[in-house]
Design a protein around this motif. Structure first.
Motif, mmCIF file in Angstrom:
data_model
loop_
_atom_site.group_PDB
_atom_site.id
_atom_site.type_symbol
_atom_site.label_atom_id
_atom_site.label_comp_id
_atom_site.label_asym_id
_atom_site.label_seq_id
_atom_site.Cartn_x
_atom_site.Cartn_y
_atom_site.Cartn_z
ATOM 1 N N ALA A 72 -49.622 -30.215 50.414
ATOM 2 C CA ALA A 72 -49.309 -31.315 49.504
ATOM 3 C C ALA A 72 -49.125 -32.589 50.320
ATOM 4 O O ALA A 72 -48.513 -32.559 51.393
ATOM 5 C CB ALA A 72 -48.047 -31.015 48.702
ATOM 6 N N ARG A 73 -49.658 -33.692 49.816
ATOM 7 C CA ARG A 73 -49.540 -34.987 50.503
ATOM 8 C C ARG A 73 -48.440 -35.801 49.841
ATOM 9 O O ARG A 73 -48.508 -36.101 48.644
ATOM 10 C CB ARG A 73 -50.869 -35.744 50.440
ATOM 11 C CG ARG A 73 -50.865 -37.071 51.199
ATOM 12 C CD ARG A 73 -52.250 -37.697 51.194
ATOM 13 N NE ARG A 73 -52.636 -38.129 49.859
ATOM 14 C CZ ARG A 73 -52.348 -39.335 49.344
ATOM 15 N NH1 ARG A 73 -51.662 -40.221 50.064
ATOM 16 N NH2 ARG A 73 -52.749 -39.660 48.133
ATOM 17 N N LEU A 74 -47.419 -36.131 50.605
ATOM 18 C CA LEU A 74 -46.308 -36.915 50.071
ATOM 19 C C LEU A 74 -46.746 -38.350 49.800
ATOM 20 O O LEU A 74 -47.473 -38.956 50.593
ATOM 21 C CB LEU A 74 -45.134 -36.906 51.045
ATOM 22 C CG LEU A 74 -44.389 -35.566 51.177
ATOM 23 C CD1 LEU A 74 -43.465 -35.588 52.387
ATOM 24 C CD2 LEU A 74 -43.610 -35.255 49.904
ATOM 25 N N LEU A 75 -46.274 -38.895 48.682
ATOM 26 C CA LEU A 75 -46.593 -40.269 48.296
ATOM 27 C C LEU A 75 -45.442 -41.221 48.583
ATOM 28 O O LEU A 75 -45.585 -42.436 48.448
ATOM 29 C CB LEU A 75 -46.938 -40.316 46.804
ATOM 30 C CG LEU A 75 -48.071 -39.383 46.351
ATOM 31 C CD1 LEU A 75 -48.260 -39.475 44.844
ATOM 32 C CD2 LEU A 75 -49.367 -39.719 47.083
ATOM 33 N N SER A 76 -44.300 -40.667 48.962
ATOM 34 C CA SER A 76 -43.113 -41.477 49.225
ATOM 35 C C SER A 76 -42.186 -40.700 50.151
ATOM 36 O O SER A 76 -42.258 -39.468 50.229
ATOM 37 C CB SER A 76 -42.395 -41.799 47.906
ATOM 38 O OG SER A 76 -41.111 -42.350 48.145
ATOM 39 N N THR A 77 -41.317 -41.417 50.839
ATOM 40 C CA THR A 77 -40.309 -40.762 51.676
ATOM 41 C C THR A 77 -38.945 -40.760 50.992
ATOM 42 O O THR A 77 -37.925 -40.491 51.626
ATOM 43 C CB THR A 77 -40.200 -41.453 53.047
ATOM 44 O OG1 THR A 77 -39.909 -42.843 52.850
ATOM 45 C CG2 THR A 77 -41.493 -41.302 53.830
ATOM 46 N N GLU A 78 -38.935 -41.043 49.699
ATOM 47 C CA GLU A 78 -37.710 -40.969 48.909
ATOM 48 C C GLU A 78 -37.632 -39.584 48.269
ATOM 49 O O GLU A 78 -38.552 -39.176 47.558
ATOM 50 C CB GLU A 78 -37.698 -42.049 47.820
ATOM 51 C CG GLU A 78 -37.687 -43.472 48.359
ATOM 52 C CD GLU A 78 -36.394 -43.802 49.080
ATOM 53 O OE1 GLU A 78 -35.327 -43.331 48.627
ATOM 54 O OE2 GLU A 78 -36.455 -44.519 50.101
ATOM 55 N N PHE A 79 -36.533 -38.866 48.510
ATOM 56 C CA PHE A 79 -36.366 -37.520 47.978
ATOM 57 C C PHE A 79 -35.090 -37.435 47.147
ATOM 58 O O PHE A 79 -34.100 -38.098 47.443
ATOM 59 C CB PHE A 79 -36.318 -36.493 49.119
ATOM 60 C CG PHE A 79 -37.432 -36.655 50.115
ATOM 61 C CD1 PHE A 79 -38.757 -36.620 49.703
ATOM 62 C CD2 PHE A 79 -37.162 -36.868 51.458
ATOM 63 C CE1 PHE A 79 -39.796 -36.789 50.613
ATOM 64 C CE2 PHE A 79 -38.184 -37.041 52.376
ATOM 65 C CZ PHE A 79 -39.507 -36.998 51.947
ATOM 66 N N THR A 104 -30.562 -27.353 47.184
ATOM 67 C CA THR A 104 -30.876 -27.947 48.484
ATOM 68 C C THR A 104 -29.743 -28.849 48.955
ATOM 69 O O THR A 104 -29.296 -29.730 48.221
ATOM 70 C CB THR A 104 -32.180 -28.764 48.390
ATOM 71 O OG1 THR A 104 -33.252 -27.896 47.990
ATOM 72 C CG2 THR A 104 -32.526 -29.412 49.721
ATOM 73 N N ILE A 105 -29.280 -28.622 50.189
ATOM 74 C CA ILE A 105 -28.245 -29.468 50.781
ATOM 75 C C ILE A 105 -28.841 -30.798 51.210
ATOM 76 O O ILE A 105 -28.269 -31.863 50.995
ATOM 77 C CB ILE A 105 -27.606 -28.769 52.002
ATOM 78 C CG1 ILE A 105 -26.911 -27.469 51.584
ATOM 79 C CG2 ILE A 105 -26.621 -29.703 52.714
ATOM 80 C CD1 ILE A 105 -26.443 -26.624 52.757
ATOM 81 N N GLU A 106 -30.020 -30.717 51.817
ATOM 82 C CA GLU A 106 -30.664 -31.907 52.378
ATOM 83 C C GLU A 106 -32.166 -31.674 52.441
ATOM 84 O O GLU A 106 -32.622 -30.564 52.711
ATOM 85 C CB GLU A 106 -30.119 -32.153 53.792
ATOM 86 C CG GLU A 106 -30.755 -33.304 54.535
ATOM 87 C CD GLU A 106 -30.305 -33.393 55.986
ATOM 88 O OE1 GLU A 106 -30.735 -34.347 56.669
ATOM 89 O OE2 GLU A 106 -29.542 -32.515 56.438
ATOM 90 N N ALA A 107 -32.939 -32.714 52.176
ATOM 91 C CA ALA A 107 -34.392 -32.667 52.337
ATOM 92 C C ALA A 107 -34.778 -33.775 53.303
ATOM 93 O O ALA A 107 -34.408 -34.933 53.099
ATOM 94 C CB ALA A 107 -35.093 -32.858 50.996
ATOM 95 N N ARG A 108 -35.516 -33.409 54.363
ATOM 96 C CA ARG A 108 -35.880 -34.428 55.352
ATOM 97 C C ARG A 108 -37.186 -34.073 56.040
ATOM 98 O O ARG A 108 -37.659 -32.936 55.997
ATOM 99 C CB ARG A 108 -34.779 -34.612 56.389
ATOM 100 C CG ARG A 108 -34.408 -33.368 57.157
ATOM 101 C CD ARG A 108 -33.552 -33.673 58.369
ATOM 102 N NE ARG A 108 -34.334 -34.322 59.417
ATOM 103 C CZ ARG A 108 -33.943 -34.378 60.694
ATOM 104 N NH1 ARG A 108 -32.775 -33.867 61.054
ATOM 105 N NH2 ARG A 108 -34.700 -34.952 61.602
#
Length: 201
Positions: A143-150, A156-160
């Motif tokens: 999957a290709r991310l379109l943004s770095t905002e999660f 989920t504790i954290e997504a990075r």
């Protein structure tokens, strides 16, 4: 209290799915089943109802997820830190059990939405892993991310994002995730992506 109860329910469901006990009662009439060879010539023992003759087939479960990447060269991958058991606090790709009524790609997309809250574009199927000892098949799509905002969900504790060298390899939750990540970065170095089929012991 509700959060603790929810966590217990999620853990209990996962434990059940990972270690499903033998079927005890017929799903049609409720009679205790007997494990034997069916009368139709099947060569494998099945749960057969002695009352209504229903033969119950217990099949593997599908786990579906994505390898979400960022950057023109796909050099960073999105991982989620688990807020549920098993492997609480370990890192994983967004993935989970496929639901009824959805395709594998739809399930992978749903899990990515739920666990990472990411904006992305689904791409091709990347890995298929047979985990026969627990009766599961794991499938991951690129999957290709379109943004770095999660906006990760409650599991989920954290997504990075991580580069290959930044990934906490000793803190990866599951072998299927580690195998998929290793093959993703191998393919990235080669400049071409295939479909990887593996048997996981």
């Amino acid at each position: 209290m509700n959060l603790l109860l929810d966590k217990y329910k999620r853990q209990s469901r996962y434990t059940y799915l990972m270690h499903r006990p033998p079927l005890k009662h017929c799903r049609v009439c409720g009679t205790a089943v007997v494990y034997r060879l069916p009368d139709d010539g099947d060569t494998k023992e099945r749960a057969v109802c002695p009352a209504c003759a229903t033969v119950h087939y217990e099949n593997p479960l599908n786990v579906v997820g994505t390898v979400p990447v960022w950057g023109e060269d796909g050099g960073q991958v999105l991982l989620c830190k688990r807020n549920i058991e098993p492997r609480w606090g370990k890192w994983t790709l967004p993935a989970g059990f496929m639901e009824m009524g959805e395709t594998t790609a739809e399930g992978a997309a749903r899990e990515t939405d739920e666990e990472a809250g990411a904006q992305y574009e689904m791409q091709a199927l990347f890995s298929i892993m047979n985990v026969a000892r627990v009766g599961q098949v794991h499938l991951y799509y690129r999957a290709r991310l379109l943004s770095t905002e999660f906006n990760p969900g409650h599991e989920t504790i954290e997504a990075r994002l991580f580069t290959e060298s930044e990934i906490p390899w000793d803190e990866i939750a599951f072998k299927t995730v580690k195998e998929t990540l290793e093959r993703y970065f191998d393919d990235r170095r080669k400049g071409r992506f295939g479909i990887h089929v593996l048997d996981i012991a």
